[in-house]
Design an enzyme around this catalytic site. Structure first.
Site, PDB file in Angstrom:
ATOM      1  NE  ARG A 175      -4.056  -1.869   2.050  1.00  0.00           N
ATOM      2  CZ  ARG A 175      -3.970  -2.810   2.963  1.00  0.00           C
ATOM      3  NH1 ARG A 175      -3.077  -2.722   3.924  1.00  0.00           N
ATOM      4  NH2 ARG A 175      -4.777  -3.833   2.918  1.00  0.00           N
TER       5      ARG A 175
ATOM      6  CE  LYS B  99      -1.470  13.527 -14.181  1.00  0.00           C
ATOM      7  NZ  LYS B  99      -1.962  13.922 -15.502  1.00  0.00           N
TER       8      LYS B  99
ATOM      9  CD  GLU C 295       5.953  16.890 -22.592  1.00  0.00           C
ATOM     10  OE1 GLU C 295       5.269  17.818 -22.093  1.00  0.00           O
ATOM     11  OE2 GLU C 295       5.449  15.859 -23.092  1.00  0.00           O
TER      12      GLU C 295
ATOM     13  CE  LYS D  20       4.437  17.439 -14.085  1.00  0.00           C
ATOM     14  NZ  LYS D  20       4.589  16.207 -14.823  1.00  0.00           N
TER      15      LYS D  20
ATOM     16  CD  GLU E  43      -4.925  16.220 -15.479  1.00  0.00           C
ATOM     17  OE1 GLU E  43      -3.797  15.746 -15.272  1.00  0.00           O
ATOM     18  OE2 GLU E  43      -5.538  16.104 -16.533  1.00  0.00           O
TER      19      GLU E  43
ATOM     20  NE  ARG F 224      -0.393  16.796 -12.684  1.00  0.00           N
ATOM     21  CZ  ARG F 224       0.354  16.017 -11.920  1.00  0.00           C
ATOM     22  NH1 ARG F 224       0.127  15.960 -10.622  1.00  0.00           N
ATOM     23  NH2 ARG F 224       1.322  15.281 -12.430  1.00  0.00           N
TER      24      ARG F 224
ATOM     25  CG  ASN G 254      -3.197  17.200 -19.914  1.00  0.00           C
ATOM     26  OD1 ASN G 254      -2.191  16.589 -19.598  1.00  0.00           O
ATOM     27  ND2 ASN G 254      -4.313  17.170 -19.210  1.00  0.00           N
TER      28      ASN G 254
ATOM     29  CG  HIS H  22       0.359  16.185 -23.684  1.00  0.00           C
ATOM     30  ND1 HIS H  22       1.057  17.375 -23.781  1.00  0.00           N
ATOM     31  CD2 HIS H  22       1.245  15.292 -23.178  1.00  0.00           C
ATOM     32  CE1 HIS H  22       2.289  17.189 -23.331  1.00  0.00           C
ATOM     33  NE2 HIS H  22       2.427  15.938 -22.970  1.00  0.00           N
TER      34      HIS H  22
ATOM     35  CG  HIS I 226      -1.996  11.433 -25.115  1.00  0.00           C
ATOM     36  ND1 HIS I 226      -2.477  11.933 -23.935  1.00  0.00           N
ATOM     37  CD2 HIS I 226      -0.697  11.134 -24.900  1.00  0.00           C
ATOM     38  CE1 HIS I 226      -1.498  11.940 -23.032  1.00  0.00           C
ATOM     39  NE2 HIS I 226      -0.411  11.458 -23.597  1.00  0.00           N
TER      40      HIS I 226
ATOM     41  CG  HIS J  76       5.216  11.710 -25.271  1.00  0.00           C
ATOM     42  ND1 HIS J  76       3.850  11.545 -25.216  1.00  0.00           N
ATOM     43  CD2 HIS J  76       5.514  12.696 -24.382  1.00  0.00           C
ATOM     44  CE1 HIS J  76       3.347  12.395 -24.315  1.00  0.00           C
ATOM     45  NE2 HIS J  76       4.332  13.100 -23.802  1.00  0.00           N
TER      46      HIS J  76
END
Ligand SMILES: NC(=O)c1ccc[n+]([C@@H]2O[C@H](COP(=O)([O-])OP(=O)(O)OC[C@H]3O[C@@H](n4cnc5c(N)ncnc54)[C@H](O)[C@@H]3O)[C@@H](O)[C@H]2O)c1
Length: 360
Positions: free
Chosen positions: A120, A142, A184, A226, A236, A240, A244, A247, A251, A263
């Site tokens: 956990r 993330k 980025e 960031k 998010e 946040r 993206n 993206h 994506h 990417h």
């Protein structure tokens, strides 16, 4: 060395930019980590830098086990997370034992996910070795793995205890990987900082030549931006989402190309399309997409879908975007620039405009 703090209450941590791999062990003292540590890396990075990190951890008194994951995005999956759990259990790791991710975003995401879920949650540390991992994936908590049906579909938020960056490792990074990270970096300028955008334009030669001062500036500012966003919106819920930018389409392009496109390349094209969409939506004038496109091109990154093996239709892209985990009830949110340094997140965009952009 510069330190950027990610301010998250009792989960706050430091990003140390410009430290050296030899100091890894010493930099982890005082974090309350147990003596047992697992260094998780891949054969490419291990061969280059593994021993330096292992020696440093051992010199600081840690008992180090190393776990190797084959090199590649296709190994960022539950099978390899399971292989990590097995190695940890076999070696009697407990809840104080820490994981150290040495590598790019693939190793960072997988290690973070294993750390988030083993017993956990156990502590972990990021030692990113690609530009993308330094400016993006190692910061913000993330973590995740891919599912055969979608990228990053299984994951958890789990913040590292520290992020340690030795910038000299970028010297061995293939040029294309470096440029992928630059996409980025450019993103941060567009979403948050016009001056930084300007800096990237003015200092291009130094940056591409890996000038240490310029690199430090670039990575520090990217991490500050960031960290600032993540500190205000860790999970998010709102702000946040601006990260993206580029993206949404990016994506979708990656999916349409079956992940054979880098990417950073997909994000670069996505940023130009989003900037043009912003202009068509009436949010900005033509100078904004013009400047975004010029900067991206000047870093040798692609700016339109003609580089793809097959140009997907707007309908196909929209279909993919609607299936993305960031879409809400099939409504696709776009991050659109109002000017360099300021973006909005909106569902108010016209499908016809995207169609026009994809057929140009
Ligand atoms: N968690 C997040 O917030 C976040 C954000 C962006 C991207 N990501 C994830 O990051 C991953 C991509 O990361 P990446 O671009 O770092 O790719 P990567 O981890 O696959 O690394 C790229 C390649 O460079 C090699 N490499 C790494 N460091 C090196 C070095 N110093 N010298 C020589 N070679 C080196 C690796 O072995 C690999 O072959 C994707 O899985 C993506 O989903 C996560």
């Amino acid at each position: 060395m510069h330190t950027v703090n990610v301010e998250l209450g009792d989960r706050s941590y430091n990003i140390e930019i410009g430290t050296s791999l030899e100091k890894t062990g010493g930099r982890l003292m005082g974090l309350g980590l147990g003596r047992k540590m697992a260094l998780i890396t891949n054969p490419t990075v291990k061969k280059l830098y593994g021993q330096r990190v292992i020696d440093s951890l051992k010199a600081a008194g840690y008992l180090v086990m190393s776990i190797e994951i084959p090199d590649g995005e296709q190994f960022k999956n539950l099978d390899w997370a399971n292989a990590i759990y097995t190695a940890l259990l076999t070696n009697f790791f407990d809840r104080t034992s820490a994981l150290v991710a040495l590598g790019g975003g693939v190793i960072g995401d997988l290690t973070g996910f294993a750390a988030a879920t083993f017993m956990r949650g156990v502590p972990f540390v990021q030692v990113p070795t690609t530009l993308l991992a330094m400016v993006d994936s190692s910061v913000g908590g993330k973590t995740g793995v891919n599912h055969p049906m979608g990228k990053n579909m299984i994951g958890a938020f789990h913040q590292p205890k520290k992020v340690l960056m030795d910038l000299s490792v970028l010297a061995s990074l293939p040029k294309e990987e470096f440029l992928s990270g630059m996409a980025e970096v450019i993103k941060y300028g567009v979403i948050r900082d016009a001056e930084f955008f300007e800096y990237l334009d003015t200092n291009r030669e130094k940056i591409l030549a890996l000038d240490p001062d310029a690199l430090e500036q670039v990575i520090q500012r990217s991490c500050e931006i960031k960290a600032g966003v993540v500190s205000r919106d860790e999970r998010e819920g709102g702000l946040r989402a601006i990260l993206n930018y580029g993206h949404t389409v990016g994506h979708a392009l990656e999916t349409a190309e079956n992940y054979t496109i880098r990417h950073g390349h997909a994000v670069a094209i996505g940023m130009v399309i989003a900037a043009r969409l912003a202009q068509k939506t009436g949010l900005c004038d033509a100078s904004v997409p013009g400047r975004v496109e010029m900067l991206i091109r000047s870093y040798g990154l692609p700016t339109d879908p003609t580089v793809l093996s097959r140009k997907p239709s707007a309908r196909e892209l929209i279909g993919i975007m609607q299936g993305d985990k960031k879409a809400e009830g099939g409504k696709v949110k776009f991050v659109l620039p109002k000017k360099i340094g300021e973006v909005i997140v909106t569902k108010e965009w016209d499908e016809r405009h995207l169609q026009e952009l994809m057929t140009q």
